[in-house]
Enzyme design. Structure first.
Site, PDB file in Angstrom:
ATOM      1  N   ILE A   1       0.930  -1.247  -0.129  1.00  0.00           N
ATOM      2  CA  ILE A   1      -0.108  -0.028  -0.253  1.00  0.00           C
ATOM      3  C   ILE A   1       0.892   1.441  -0.053  1.00  0.00           C
ATOM      4  O   ILE A   1       0.551   2.372  -0.217  1.00  0.00           O
ATOM      5  CB  ILE A   1      -0.830  -0.062   0.880  1.00  0.00           C
ATOM      6  CG1 ILE A   1      -0.413  -0.172   2.477  1.00  0.00           C
ATOM      7  CG2 ILE A   1      -2.090  -0.770   0.973  1.00  0.00           C
ATOM      8  CD1 ILE A   1      -1.114  -0.165   3.718  1.00  0.00           C
TER       9      ILE A   1
ATOM     10  N   LYS B   1       4.970   3.227   0.115  1.00  0.00           N
ATOM     11  CA  LYS B   1       6.652   3.056   0.089  1.00  0.00           C
ATOM     12  C   LYS B   1       6.982   4.251   0.601  1.00  0.00           C
ATOM     13  O   LYS B   1       6.909   5.406   0.323  1.00  0.00           O
ATOM     14  CB  LYS B   1       7.180   2.791  -1.211  1.00  0.00           C
ATOM     15  CG  LYS B   1       8.630   2.394  -1.265  1.00  0.00           C
ATOM     16  CD  LYS B   1       9.211   2.109  -2.626  1.00  0.00           C
ATOM     17  CE  LYS B   1      10.455   1.738  -2.835  1.00  0.00           C
ATOM     18  NZ  LYS B   1      11.368   2.018  -1.781  1.00  0.00           N
ATOM     19  N   GLY B   2       7.732   4.151   1.894  1.00  0.00           N
ATOM     20  CA  GLY B   2       8.346   5.344   2.632  1.00  0.00           C
ATOM     21  C   GLY B   2       9.832   5.224   2.661  1.00  0.00           C
ATOM     22  O   GLY B   2      10.455   4.312   2.118  1.00  0.00           O
ATOM     23  N   SER B   3      10.328   6.365   3.261  1.00  0.00           N
ATOM     24  CA  SER B   3      11.771   6.250   3.441  1.00  0.00           C
ATOM     25  C   SER B   3      12.311   5.164   4.037  1.00  0.00           C
ATOM     26  O   SER B   3      13.562   4.673   3.960  1.00  0.00           O
ATOM     27  CB  SER B   3      12.406   7.696   3.427  1.00  0.00           C
ATOM     28  OG  SER B   3      11.737   7.888   4.927  1.00  0.00           O
ATOM     29  N   PHE B   4      11.787   4.558   5.132  1.00  0.00           N
ATOM     30  CA  PHE B   4      11.992   3.238   5.885  1.00  0.00           C
ATOM     31  C   PHE B   4      11.948   1.982   5.356  1.00  0.00           C
ATOM     32  O   PHE B   4      12.864   0.825   5.611  1.00  0.00           O
ATOM     33  CB  PHE B   4      11.089   3.447   7.106  1.00  0.00           C
ATOM     34  CG  PHE B   4      11.284   4.596   8.056  1.00  0.00           C
ATOM     35  CD1 PHE B   4      12.745   5.375   8.331  1.00  0.00           C
ATOM     36  CD2 PHE B   4      10.101   5.030   8.721  1.00  0.00           C
ATOM     37  CE1 PHE B   4      12.535   6.172   9.050  1.00  0.00           C
ATOM     38  CE2 PHE B   4      10.124   5.968   9.347  1.00  0.00           C
ATOM     39  CZ  PHE B   4      11.400   6.663   9.849  1.00  0.00           C
ATOM     40  N   GLY B   5      11.021   1.998   4.330  1.00  0.00           N
ATOM     41  CA  GLY B   5      11.085   0.508   3.644  1.00  0.00           C
ATOM     42  C   GLY B   5       9.250   0.713   2.863  1.00  0.00           C
ATOM     43  O   GLY B   5       8.742   1.571   2.885  1.00  0.00           O
TER      44      GLY B   5
ATOM     45  N   ILE C   1       5.139  -0.678   2.857  1.00  0.00           N
ATOM     46  CA  ILE C   1       4.011  -1.182   3.905  1.00  0.00           C
ATOM     47  C   ILE C   1       3.176  -1.945   3.020  1.00  0.00           C
ATOM     48  O   ILE C   1       2.844  -1.907   1.820  1.00  0.00           O
ATOM     49  CB  ILE C   1       3.207   0.501   4.088  1.00  0.00           C
ATOM     50  CG1 ILE C   1       4.163   1.358   4.709  1.00  0.00           C
ATOM     51  CG2 ILE C   1       1.992  -0.113   4.833  1.00  0.00           C
ATOM     52  CD1 ILE C   1       3.915   1.462   6.194  1.00  0.00           C
TER      53      ILE C   1
ATOM     54  N   LYS D   1       4.865  -2.706   8.183  1.00  0.00           N
ATOM     55  CA  LYS D   1       6.217  -1.928   7.863  1.00  0.00           C
ATOM     56  C   LYS D   1       7.470  -2.845   7.746  1.00  0.00           C
ATOM     57  O   LYS D   1       7.934  -3.098   8.640  1.00  0.00           O
ATOM     58  CB  LYS D   1       6.329  -0.735   8.526  1.00  0.00           C
ATOM     59  CG  LYS D   1       7.320   0.227   8.082  1.00  0.00           C
ATOM     60  CD  LYS D   1       7.262   1.651   8.865  1.00  0.00           C
ATOM     61  CE  LYS D   1       6.758   2.508   7.715  1.00  0.00           C
ATOM     62  NZ  LYS D   1       6.861   3.960   8.282  1.00  0.00           N
TER      63      LYS D   1
ATOM     64  N   ASP E   1       8.812  13.411  12.845  1.00  0.00           N
ATOM     65  CA  ASP E   1       8.546  13.064  11.283  1.00  0.00           C
ATOM     66  C   ASP E   1       7.156  13.691  10.925  1.00  0.00           C
ATOM     67  O   ASP E   1       6.150  12.863  10.159  1.00  0.00           O
ATOM     68  CB  ASP E   1       8.904  11.972  10.877  1.00  0.00           C
ATOM     69  CG  ASP E   1       9.205  11.652   9.378  1.00  0.00           C
ATOM     70  OD1 ASP E   1       9.080  12.936   8.628  1.00  0.00           O
ATOM     71  OD2 ASP E   1       8.940  10.698   8.687  1.00  0.00           O
TER      72      ASP E   1
END
Ligand SMILES: Nc1ncnc2c1ncn2[C@@H]1O[C@H](COP(=O)(O)OP(=O)(O)OP(=O)(O)O)[C@@H](O)[C@H]1O
Length: 393
Positions: A134, A136-140, A142, A155, A251
């Protein structure tokens, strides 16, 4: 160790080396199938012998990406499973269909292996078989997956952010704190996979999407909706900032504020508590260009600044410094510039609150408890949405 035991007598040439590499690769491939075979045959002694010779075989995979532990779990071979775990097998490895060994053991009702895997942090309850990505963030990335039929958000942390043992230790510590948090305006944390990479965080799944998307679709909000949304965010943040276990978000931005459902009457703050354990990327972000951090009180004020940026975006319908490239926008904010108020709906009281929340002097920024009190007053003085439309039309 190289040449010592080589008895070929002809000296080593590059073709000899190539031949040796080929042989080695062949041996490795055959050992891979051998360990999977022994696991299948319930031959714990043979599995152990292979692992003693080459511990990396514990990570062997067949063409369906199944590990020896998947095989043992499916058949209920307790000794083999024990031995594999002893050699560090990944209890939450996923095969081609995203099944974990525990999911296999549960599917086949292998009671003792189920107990064993669970006691080593095995997760089956996350059903990845219908999972969808669903975001994509900077950590990985989702994923939406299922926990006993209930949708959850998983996540998966990028391995590059969590390959350090200390990071993982911190992560575990932090997760233990996060699991204990409970508030109607924060995304509920459910659990985590912390004993293997990729590290995973599991939270409740919210159906309404995020505030960034919502504002993109709807444009500017009416003052009363903006105040209601702000109050939800401020309540969640006041809870996170509460002593003694203060959690600084660092954040806070519209993408990290989620809508419970499509009727947009309930928001929750998500993604908190991570900045402490994982390097926060995207420093070019107006929501967090607040300069120095240090003591806890100052750190809290960093979140208050981000809150002001969100308040502005809700009323104006566009992010601060929208006409600038993200990097330049962040730079302007860092240099002390602040966006100008244009929206008709931005009442003087809301402007004053915004100005204080993003004040360059951190001491002037109110706490979330104070912000809430101010918002309550502002709310009382506002006409309801319905009347507002009558006013403006
Ligand atoms: N619990 C959740 N329920 C539903 N959707 C979610 C949930 N968590 C995240 N999402 C969706 O996935 C998207 C990506 O989330 P993620 O937190 O990974 O990245 P981000 O917030 O955009 O970026 P960053 O990692 O830099 O903060 C979100 O914007 C949101 O739309």
């Amino acid at each position: 160790m190289s040449s010592g035991g080589d008895s070929s007598g002809g000296g080593s040439s590059s073709s000899d080396n190539k031949e040796k590499d080929k042989q080695k690769e062949k041996a490795r491939v055959s050992r891979t199938s051998l360990i999977l075979w022994h696991a299948h045959q319930n031959d714990a002694a043979a599995v152990r012998k292979l692992l003693q010779e080459d511990p990396s075989l514990v990570k062997a995979r067949d063409y369906d990406n199944r590990t020896p532990l998947h095989v043992a779990a499916l058949h209920g071979w307790l000794d083999v499973a024990n031995c594999l775990i002893e050699f560090g097998a990944d209890v939450n490895a996923q095969d081609r269909w995203k099944n974990t060994p525990l999911a296999d053991a549960e599917g086949a009702s292998r009671t003792s292996v189920i107990e064993l895997l669970k006691s080593h942090g095995g997760l089956s309850f996350i059903d990845f078989s219908n999972s969808t990505r669903i975001g994509k963030g900077s950590f990985g990335e989702i994923l939406k997956a299922y926990w006993r039929g209930t949708p959850v958000a998983v996540k998966r942390i990028l391995p590059s952010l969590s390959d350090d043992r200390l990071v993982i230790q911190d992560f575990r510590h932090e997760v233990n704190l996060l699991v204990k948090l409970r508030h109607p305006n924060i995304v509920q944390f459910l659990g985590a996979v912390t004993d293997r990479t990729p590290l995973m965080l599991i939270t409740e799944y919210l159906r309404g999407g995020d505030l960034h998307q919502y504002l993109k679709d709807k444009g500017s909000l009416s003052p009363s909706t903006a105040v209601n949304f702000s109050m939800d965010i401020a309540r969640g943040m006041a809870y996170l900032h509460n002593e003694p276990n203060v959690i600084i978000h660092r954040d806070l931005k519209p993408r990290n504020v989620l809508l419970v459902n499509s009727s947009a009457d309930h928001l929750k703050v998500g993604d908190f508590g991570l900045s402490k354990i994982i390097k926060v990327k995207n420093a070019h972000d107006v929501y967090k260009m607040t300069g120095e951090t240090g003591s806890c009180e100052y750190d809290k004020k960093v979140d208050v600044y981000s809150f002001a940026m969100i308040l502005y975006e809700m009323l104006e319908g566009e992010p601060p410094f929208a006409s600038y490239e993200p990097y330049d926008a962040a730079k302007r904010a860092a240099e002390g510039h602040r966006p100008t108020f244009r929206a008709k709906g931005y009442t003087p009281e809301m402007q004053e609150l915004t100005l204080q929340c993003w004040a360059a002097d951190m001491n002037q920024r109110p706490s979330f408890i104070d912000i809430l009190k101010r918002l309550e007053k502002i709310k009382e003085s506002l006409p309801s949405d319905h009347h507002w439309h009558l006013f403006t039309s």
